[in-house]
Scaffold this motif. Structure first.
Motif, PDB file in Angstrom:
ATOM      1  N   ASP A 129      -9.831   0.516 -11.801  1.00 22.11           N
ATOM      2  CA  ASP A 129      -9.550   1.555 -10.755  1.00 22.11           C
ATOM      3  C   ASP A 129      -9.153   2.607 -10.288  1.00 22.11           C
ATOM      4  OD1 ASP A 129     -10.833  -0.715  -9.275  1.00 22.11           O
ATOM      5  OD2 ASP A 129      -9.257  -1.436  -8.482  1.00 22.11           O
ATOM      6  N   ARG A 145      -8.101  -5.128  -3.827  1.00 21.32           N
ATOM      7  CA  ARG A 145      -8.613  -3.831  -5.309  1.00 21.32           C
ATOM      8  C   ARG A 145      -9.585  -2.353  -3.643  1.00 21.32           C
ATOM      9  NH1 ARG A 145     -12.372  -4.710 -10.072  1.00 21.32           N
ATOM     10  NH2 ARG A 145     -12.014  -2.371  -9.909  1.00 21.32           N
ATOM     11  N   LEU A 146     -10.099  -2.714  -2.508  1.00 21.98           N
ATOM     12  CA  LEU A 146     -10.999  -2.024  -1.930  1.00 21.98           C
ATOM     13  C   LEU A 146      -9.873  -0.818  -2.121  1.00 21.98           C
ATOM     14  CD1 LEU A 146     -13.055  -0.619  -0.257  1.00 21.98           C
ATOM     15  CD2 LEU A 146     -12.344  -2.212   1.420  1.00 21.98           C
ATOM     16  N   GLU A 147      -8.578  -1.643  -1.374  1.00 24.41           N
ATOM     17  CA  GLU A 147      -7.151  -0.432  -0.968  1.00 24.41           C
ATOM     18  C   GLU A 147      -7.049   0.414  -1.491  1.00 24.41           C
ATOM     19  OE1 GLU A 147      -5.142  -3.656   2.398  1.00 24.41           O
ATOM     20  OE2 GLU A 147      -4.660  -3.837   0.983  1.00 24.41           O
ATOM     21  N   GLN A 164     -14.575 -10.877  -9.981  1.00 26.92           N
ATOM     22  CA  GLN A 164     -14.168 -11.430  -8.550  1.00 26.92           C
ATOM     23  C   GLN A 164     -15.136 -13.245  -9.531  1.00 26.92           C
ATOM     24  OE1 GLN A 164     -14.961 -10.240  -5.324  1.00 26.92           O
ATOM     25  NE2 GLN A 164     -13.221 -10.082  -4.642  1.00 26.92           N
ATOM     26  N   THR A 213     -16.584  -6.779   3.127  1.00 26.51           N
ATOM     27  CA  THR A 213     -18.352  -7.230   3.007  1.00 26.51           C
ATOM     28  C   THR A 213     -18.828  -5.732   1.957  1.00 26.51           C
ATOM     29  OG1 THR A 213     -19.150  -6.171   4.906  1.00 26.51           O
ATOM     30  CG2 THR A 213     -18.911  -8.698   4.583  1.00 26.51           C
ATOM     31  N   GLY A 214     -19.851  -6.025   1.297  1.00 25.61           N
ATOM     32  CA  GLY A 214     -20.773  -5.234   0.160  1.00 25.61           C
ATOM     33  C   GLY A 214     -20.817  -4.216   1.849  1.00 25.61           C
ATOM     34  N   PRO A 215     -21.563  -4.014   2.631  1.00 21.52           N
ATOM     35  CA  PRO A 215     -21.663  -3.056   3.436  1.00 21.52           C
ATOM     36  C   PRO A 215     -20.179  -2.518   4.047  1.00 21.52           C
ATOM     37  CG  PRO A 215     -22.850  -4.996   4.373  1.00 21.52           C
ATOM     38  CD  PRO A 215     -22.546  -5.455   3.211  1.00 21.52           C
ATOM     39  N   ARG A 256       0.916  -1.467  -0.401  1.00 14.46           N
ATOM     40  CA  ARG A 256      -0.375   0.168  -0.152  1.00 14.46           C
ATOM     41  C   ARG A 256       1.075   1.049   0.017  1.00 14.46           C
ATOM     42  NH1 ARG A 256      -5.015   0.874   3.253  1.00 14.46           N
ATOM     43  NH2 ARG A 256      -5.825   2.404   1.645  1.00 14.46           N
ATOM     44  N   SER A 290      -8.841   2.670  -3.218  1.00 12.35           N
ATOM     45  CA  SER A 290      -9.045   4.092  -1.871  1.00 12.35           C
ATOM     46  C   SER A 290      -8.289   4.801  -2.166  1.00 12.35           C
ATOM     47  CB  SER A 290      -9.118   3.380  -0.442  1.00 12.35           C
ATOM     48  OG  SER A 290     -10.159   2.824  -0.229  1.00 12.35           O
ATOM     49  N   GLU A 326     -21.562 -12.503  -4.211  1.00 11.03           N
ATOM     50  CA  GLU A 326     -21.238 -12.854  -3.133  1.00 11.03           C
ATOM     51  C   GLU A 326     -21.956 -14.172  -2.770  1.00 11.03           C
ATOM     52  OE1 GLU A 326     -20.983  -9.639   0.536  1.00 11.03           O
ATOM     53  OE2 GLU A 326     -21.390  -8.428  -1.217  1.00 11.03           O
ATOM     54  N   SER A 375      -9.820  -9.151  -2.908  1.00  9.59           N
ATOM     55  CA  SER A 375     -11.150  -7.985  -3.099  1.00  9.59           C
ATOM     56  C   SER A 375     -10.616  -7.044  -1.509  1.00  9.59           C
ATOM     57  CB  SER A 375     -12.713  -9.019  -2.067  1.00  9.59           C
ATOM     58  OG  SER A 375     -13.545  -7.935  -1.893  1.00  9.59           O
ATOM     59  N   LYS A 376     -10.353  -7.215  -1.181  1.00  6.50           N
ATOM     60  CA  LYS A 376      -9.340  -6.298   0.114  1.00  6.50           C
ATOM     61  C   LYS A 376      -8.108  -5.658  -0.486  1.00  6.50           C
ATOM     62  CE  LYS A 376      -6.675  -6.043   3.757  1.00  6.50           C
ATOM     63  NZ  LYS A 376      -6.354  -6.732   4.861  1.00  6.50           N
ATOM     64  N   TRP A 417     -18.166   1.144  -9.886  1.00  5.03           N
ATOM     65  CA  TRP A 417     -16.902   0.030  -8.998  1.00  5.03           C
ATOM     66  C   TRP A 417     -17.876  -0.770  -7.969  1.00  5.03           C
ATOM     67  CZ3 TRP A 417     -15.571  -0.365  -3.843  1.00  5.03           C
ATOM     68  CH2 TRP A 417     -14.137  -1.035  -4.298  1.00  5.03           C
ATOM     69  N   ASN A 418     -18.250  -0.581  -8.060  1.00  5.28           N
ATOM     70  CA  ASN A 418     -18.718  -1.955  -6.318  1.00  5.28           C
ATOM     71  C   ASN A 418     -19.345  -3.053  -7.596  1.00  5.28           C
ATOM     72  OD1 ASN A 418     -19.645  -2.819  -4.202  1.00  5.28           O
ATOM     73  ND2 ASN A 418     -20.374  -1.397  -3.439  1.00  5.28           N
ATOM     74  N   HIS A 460     -16.240  -4.254  -9.382  1.00  2.77           N
ATOM     75  CA  HIS A 460     -15.349  -4.921  -8.529  1.00  2.77           C
ATOM     76  C   HIS A 460     -16.324  -6.937  -8.406  1.00  2.77           C
ATOM     77  CE1 HIS A 460     -13.533  -5.889  -4.328  1.00  2.77           C
ATOM     78  NE2 HIS A 460     -14.498  -6.762  -4.041  1.00  2.77           N
ATOM     79  N   HIS A 461     -17.405  -6.678  -8.165  1.00  2.85           N
ATOM     80  CA  HIS A 461     -18.134  -8.045  -7.806  1.00  2.85           C
ATOM     81  C   HIS A 461     -18.094  -9.037  -9.020  1.00  2.85           C
ATOM     82  CE1 HIS A 461     -19.913  -6.779  -4.740  1.00  2.85           C
ATOM     83  NE2 HIS A 461     -19.487  -7.869  -3.981  1.00  2.85           N
ATOM     84  N   LEU A 474     -16.740   4.200   0.412  1.00  2.14           N
ATOM     85  CA  LEU A 474     -17.117   4.801  -0.630  1.00  2.14           C
ATOM     86  C   LEU A 474     -18.166   6.067   0.190  1.00  2.14           C
ATOM     87  CD1 LEU A 474     -19.016   2.790  -3.173  1.00  2.14           C
ATOM     88  CD2 LEU A 474     -16.771   4.517  -3.436  1.00  2.14           C
ATOM     89  N   LEU A 485     -17.497  -2.184   1.230  1.00  5.24           N
ATOM     90  CA  LEU A 485     -17.133  -1.144   0.570  1.00  5.24           C
ATOM     91  C   LEU A 485     -18.402   0.121   0.246  1.00  5.24           C
ATOM     92  CD1 LEU A 485     -17.809  -3.853  -2.963  1.00  5.24           C
ATOM     93  CD2 LEU A 485     -15.955  -3.114  -1.110  1.00  5.24           C
ATOM     94  N   TRP A 486     -20.109   0.305   0.792  1.00  5.92           N
ATOM     95  CA  TRP A 486     -20.417   1.663   0.582  1.00  5.92           C
ATOM     96  C   TRP A 486     -20.686   2.491   1.714  1.00  5.92           C
ATOM     97  CZ3 TRP A 486     -22.492   3.279  -3.043  1.00  5.92           C
ATOM     98  CH2 TRP A 486     -22.843   2.821  -4.620  1.00  5.92           C
ATOM     99  N   PHE A 497     -21.444   9.866  -8.405  1.00  6.24           N
ATOM    100  CA  PHE A 497     -20.303   9.783  -6.908  1.00  6.24           C
ATOM    101  C   PHE A 497     -21.191   8.972  -6.882  1.00  6.24           C
ATOM    102  CE2 PHE A 497     -18.189   8.402  -2.965  1.00  6.24           C
ATOM    103  CZ  PHE A 497     -17.401   9.422  -3.633  1.00  6.24           C
TER     104      PHE A 497
END
Lengths: 205, 205, 205, 205
Positions: free
Chosen positions: C22, D16-18, C76, D82-84, A16, D21, C197, D13-14, C68-69, C72-73, D90, D86-87, C61
């Motif tokens: 991304d 891509r989240l990182e 996967q 998890t989905g929540p 990161r 961000s 998921e 998944s993580k 993006w969400n 991402h899924h 964001l 990700l949101w 936004f």
């Protein structure tokens, strides 16, 4: 269903740090080009007034490229990332983030004395921040620091800030001397520097 | 507690080279759209004057997309990253970074001769930089270079710069001939080119 | 010393596809905020004229976040990246890259009919491009496509473009109906969609 | 030839989240510097009017750096995405994306009351969004949440929003009190916070 965190000697952490730094450096190097505003006239002559801005863009592109290159090699010598390293790295990115401003001021004013001196100040602060990051990594690596050995006498790292320190006041006497010194330091770093590559290869061999 | 650096045949190194290149290319492709300034009027007709800027955006998006695509495939043939490769890559990114400027100048002046020729110069320089990077990788891979075999006769790589070289002077005679040639080269690359994919598949099989 | 390329079932390839996407999506989502120009006046009232631009920023936004969400899924479910997928992905990014322009035009003109309809056109084109990418992945996965099963009836994917197609002409009758429809579709996707998921979890379990 | 998707406990998944961000945060931190417009005059005095904009840039750079740093540590305690989450992530990025706007308004108006209060509102909303993300991760980790233990009393996380809540109305009495409070909170976080690092080290040891 709690699970233990993935924690592998800080490797991910380093990923990161590198990724974020790459992102910031990529944006810095790219937004500098936004200063080259497309002329409204369609004649080839319309490009002439942009030459100073273009030259200062080339110089800054070189410098940011050199920083990215050196940053890349330096981080390859470590696999631990500590809190102080994160902040020393952000501090370096802060000074690099002022390159677009310094480049635009210098380019727009055709390498006038004050903007040329200011450009040198930013170069000097970035060099100091880089040195701080380097020392932070060496301190984490301890007495047998691999990075320290790879750097050796680090004469380029010592000569560069000295040259900037001369170039800053010199700008008020002749801005061209300063520009010559900035180009000189850039070329110094462009010449391949295989210290870390060689040291790592020796280690692997 | 000094620990040896993680050094796995330069793989990580390649990850950063790719990540940084992706960052720069992503920014280049996205800031070009900033040239499409939202009109102040709310009528549909207000979009009409933006058509040339939009078309030059589409063309440049295609070109930058092609470069990203080819860069992606080319780097998959190697897992070693050397100093000269880093610089050859930065050199390529430098010319790509001038796409937004060339695109804006051409779009704003409705494909006039000088901006059209200038656009071709940037295309030519980027092609030359790409070729240099390709040669640097082939040299690192040695006499049995996998990339060299995968490229084969590389007729697209040869034809493209030749076409740009014709399109540049042609712009002063008729800018539309140049535009036609630029579109022709872009379509040439859009047609799927499976050389590297096929070679890699053959290797894996 | 030629060495074989690292080639692991296209995984690395996917990493770059995700990283590049991304990067582009991160830039798109962030440059939209540049349209919110800081007012020159220091009074709180100076923010009032920015409310429409702010609301259109929030909507865009949300949409870019949803893309993006979902992107991402979707990725996967696959570990193969083919040439057509790279281009279908670039095609999606092209339409997403027009969000800042469409958002700015709509925000600056206080949701007037033509900009509202135009915004819907961009939404529709992006949805079509997303659908194309989805079909490209399903085709690569073959008759037992995991993604196809995970999507099920894909009623959201079918309802969204239909809604945009109604909202576009409706804007010329009442722009507020269009805006309502755009918000409705966004909320539809915000409600957690666990299809992929759940399917992946079922597979792992 | 359908193949099962690569699915390794959500790790990718993580990544891509990182990565996403990091991209957004890198762009936010860098575009703030675009507010520092190069002066047209070449005298050193031309920099003086930029001092307030520069100071607000430094403050925001610190804040965004702190968010990146904390985000980095927080995500190291989890390997499930998890989905929540990700949101919630964001949502945090949304408020961070308003930093450039708030910074520019405050800098351009020399820390006037309304812009200073508005800056505090954005700080407060970002803190609330960060807290929400934190709670989302703790909920996913369940009753034995590693993150929850690592945070301990989380007094900094509690004191910060409280301070912003005081600073916002205080700005209309004296904007300098607000600024002092913003600087105070930033320094609070700059002081190394080893909770998560220590907890992770204890776990590994």
């Amino acid at each position: 269903m709690p699970r233990p965190p993935v924690w592998q000697n800080g490797e991910m952490s380093k990923g990161r740090l590198e990724g974020f730094s790459d992102g910031v450096i990529a944006i810095i190097i790219t937004i500098m080009v936004l200063e080259l505003k497309a002329p409204h006239s369609e004649t080839p002559e319309a490009l002439a007034p942009l030459v100073p801005a273009f030259l200062s863009y080339v110089l800054s592109f070189l410098y940011v490229g050199i920083y990215w290159n050196n940053h890349h090699h330096m981080l390859q010598t470590t696999n631990r990332v500590t809190g102080p390293m994160l902040w020393a790295n952000l501090h370096l990115l802060f000074w690099l983030s002022l390159f677009p401003f310094a480049t635009a001021w210098m380019g727009e004013n055709h390498f006038a004395p004050a903007p040329s001196a200011f450009y040198g100040v930013i170069l000097l602060m970035a060099a100091a921040a880089y040195w701080t990051l380097q020392q932070t990594i060496i301190a984490v690596q301890g007495p047998d620091s691999f990075l320290k050995k790879a750097l050796g006498s680090d004469w380029k790292g010592r000569l560069s800030p000295l040259t900037y320190a001369i170039a800053i006041p010199a700008a008020f006497w002749s801005a061209w001397i300063s520009q010559g010194l900035y180009v000189f330091v850039a070329l110094l770093w462009l010449v391949p520097d295989r210290r870390i590559e060689r040291a790592l290869a020796g280690k692997a061999g």
